[in-house]
Design a protein around this motif. Structure first.
Motif, PDB file in Angstrom:
ATOM      1  N   THR A  31       0.865  -1.204   0.096  1.00  0.00           N
ATOM      2  CA  THR A  31      -0.123   0.024  -0.126  1.00  0.00           C
ATOM      3  C   THR A  31       0.805   1.348  -0.149  1.00  0.00           C
ATOM      4  OG1 THR A  31      -0.127  -0.260   2.273  1.00  0.00           O
ATOM      5  CG2 THR A  31      -2.335  -0.988   1.186  1.00  0.00           C
ATOM      6  N   GLY A  32       2.183   1.211   0.185  1.00  0.00           N
ATOM      7  CA  GLY A  32       2.975   2.276   0.169  1.00  0.00           C
ATOM      8  C   GLY A  32       3.365   2.852   1.420  1.00  0.00           C
ATOM      9  N   LYS A  33       3.725   2.038   2.355  1.00  0.00           N
ATOM     10  CA  LYS A  33       3.944   2.587   3.568  1.00  0.00           C
ATOM     11  C   LYS A  33       5.507   3.133   3.753  1.00  0.00           C
ATOM     12  CE  LYS A  33       2.900  -1.240   5.857  1.00  0.00           C
ATOM     13  NZ  LYS A  33       2.249  -2.091   4.745  1.00  0.00           N
ATOM     14  N   THR A  34       6.223   2.369   3.035  1.00  0.00           N
ATOM     15  CA  THR A  34       7.720   2.627   3.003  1.00  0.00           C
ATOM     16  C   THR A  34       7.786   4.136   2.440  1.00  0.00           C
ATOM     17  OG1 THR A  34       8.579   0.490   3.483  1.00  0.00           O
ATOM     18  CG2 THR A  34      10.138   2.229   2.505  1.00  0.00           C
ATOM     19  N   TRP A  35       7.050   4.210   1.080  1.00  0.00           N
ATOM     20  CA  TRP A  35       7.236   5.423   0.435  1.00  0.00           C
ATOM     21  C   TRP A  35       6.728   6.518   1.239  1.00  0.00           C
ATOM     22  CZ3 TRP A  35       3.545   8.888  -1.499  1.00  0.00           C
ATOM     23  CH2 TRP A  35       3.966   9.700  -2.335  1.00  0.00           C
ATOM     24  N   VAL A  36       5.613   6.356   1.811  1.00  0.00           N
ATOM     25  CA  VAL A  36       5.007   7.401   2.459  1.00  0.00           C
ATOM     26  C   VAL A  36       6.005   8.076   3.581  1.00  0.00           C
ATOM     27  CG1 VAL A  36       3.237   7.957   4.489  1.00  0.00           C
ATOM     28  CG2 VAL A  36       2.633   6.835   2.129  1.00  0.00           C
TER      29      VAL A  36
END
Length: 459
Positions: A31-36
């Motif tokens: 879901t993009g946790k690291t990117w966020v």
């Protein structure tokens, strides 16, 4: 392509808040946790230092020998090139499920070193906590959940002008036909890609439907590997069976979860752990039945009757092997599954508004069913979902006759209007539901708001 996530507004408020706690970011894989976390660190701090407990297993020893934040910070400084400065450096603890001591250290950072902002996240964190009986420092961390992109976030990236028009609405009125048509078109594209960031980027980057399908399949394959890696051996085949039964469950006219659809002779006690595993992994949402819409709604849930939806409509479409061309064509008739896709997409948009509380659904014997029932402030609101323009059916009317709610909501592909307590809303606007209900509230006779939108109200 960089896509703005709504959670970034929450993080900016957190950064400057008094009594700031470390953030524990949860949510399904991909879901993009690291990117966020990295984007927030880059945009809102002078520095950010990321520590990945999966890629750098040697980090674990730092937390195993001491609980002192001061000593931990001195040791961590040896593993990064960025300076670690109070209030100027964001510390990122990624894959924190691999080190329980690091998870527990968040308590001590909050109590003894709050000047060091920390964000932590982990793959299948909910599963790891349950399976390994890990302790989470409750009350010492701020838990945020990152969902797949809602259509609201998708539209902001895909059609900025249409997004700005909708986002600036200050009253409930019919939308211009050109706006409504753009919303319908973008919404169907969203149902093709779903909200997994990598799939959205593939679609909006015009890389072709093959790239979208490949991306979604890669994510599904990753989930399958997670089943084998993280679940108990006895639950692995049951998790597989449950996950792959989703399209069949949702293709039924009555979408109540039926165990025999998973396997002939299946019993609830045999599959409860597998269902819970999928819930903890963030891959499914369980929506419970209520036969009476009382307050609070959660007190009236019937735990033996529920529906199960996928965390993402794009993944659900790919899991069902439903061609993108069918979804993109408004004239396609894929019967009950079209309704299921519509419900799943609406659910994805309203869940981020719900403050962690899943909606329920209402039934009256075998004669009526309302897809969702929401608790909005002091109101209990029935929500009907229609896939296209056909709004026939008596379920919402029957609910209204029995309970006379202050507000009712019907999502379809028809235009926006509010009449005698019924908010008729295009399904693409589900992400603005809280704002639209506040607009409706301001139109009540004797309202003190004078037609202006009052402050935010959470579901």
């Amino acid at each position: 392509m960089e896509i703005k996530r709504d959670i970034s507004d929450i993080l900016e408020q957190w950064k400057d808040s008094a009594g700031r706690k470390p953030i524990l970011l949860t949510g399904a894989r991909q879901t993009g946790k690291t990117w966020v976390m990295e984007t927030f660190g880059r945009q809102c701090f002078e520095h950010y230092a990321k520590f990945d407990f999966d890629r750098q297993p040697e980090l674990k020893s730092v937390f195993q020998v001491t609980k002192s934040p001061d000593r931990i910070l001195k040791e961590l400084a040896l593993y990064c090139e960025e300076p670690i400065l109070p209030n100027k450096t964001l510390l990122i603890f990624d894959e924190i499920q691999e080190c329980e001591e690091a998870l527990n250290s968040l308590k001590y950072f909050y109590e003894e070193a709050p000047e060091y902002p920390i964000m932590a996240a982990g793959s299948l964190l909910g599963v790891a906590v349950k399976e390994r009986k890990m302790t989470v420092p409750v009350g010492k961390v701020k838990i945020l959940k990152l969902f797949p992109l809602s259509f609201k976030e998708f539209l902001r990236a895909s059609d900025a002008n249409t997004f700005k028009y909708v986002d600036s609405l200050s009253e409930i009125r019919n939308l211009p036909e050109i706006i409504l048509n753009k919303l319908r078109s973008e919404y169907r594209r969203y149902q093709v890609s779903g909200g997994m960031p990598e799939a959205v980027v593939a679609l909006l980057g015009n890389r072709g439907i093959g790239a979208v399908e490949s991306t979604l399949q890669d994510i599904l394959d990753l989930y399958e590997m997670d089943f084998a890696k993280y679940a108990e051996a006895r639950d692995i085949p049951r998790i597989h069976a449950l996950w792959h039964s989703l399209p069949s469950q949702l293709s039924k006219e009555n979408r109540k979860f039926i165990y025999k659809v998973v396997r002939s002779g299946a019993r609830s006690k045999d599959y409860e752990d597998a269902l819970m595993w999928l819930e903890k992994a963030g891959l499914i949402y369980r929506i419970y039945n209520i036969s009476k819409p009382g307050m609070p709604v959660s007190a009236y849930q019937e735990t033996n009757a529920f529906k199960v939806y996928a965390c993402d409509c794009g993944l659900l479409r790919r899991l069902a092997r439903l061609p993108a061309t069918v979804v993109a064509d408004p004239t396609s008739n894929y019967t009950e599954f079209k309704g299921a896709m519509a419900e799943n997409a609406v659910l994805q948009s309203i869940l981020p508004l719900s403050d962690g509380q899943n909606p329920c659904y209402w039934t009256s014997g075998a004669t009526a069913e309302v897809e969702f029932v929401l608790q909005w402030g002091e109101e209990v609101i029935p929500v009907e979902v229609k896939a296209e323009n056909n709004i026939n059916g008596n379920s919402l009317s029957e609910y209204n006759k029995k309970y006379s709610p202050e507000y009712r909501v019907r999502f379809s592909m028809l235009n926006l209007q509010f009449n005698q307590g019924l908010l008729s809303c295009p399904a693409p606007l589900a992400g603005w539901l809280d704002k639209l209900l506040r607009m409706a509230e301001s139109r009540k006779p004797g309202s003190l708001h004078g037609g202006k939108i009052p402050g935010p109200v959470s579901f």
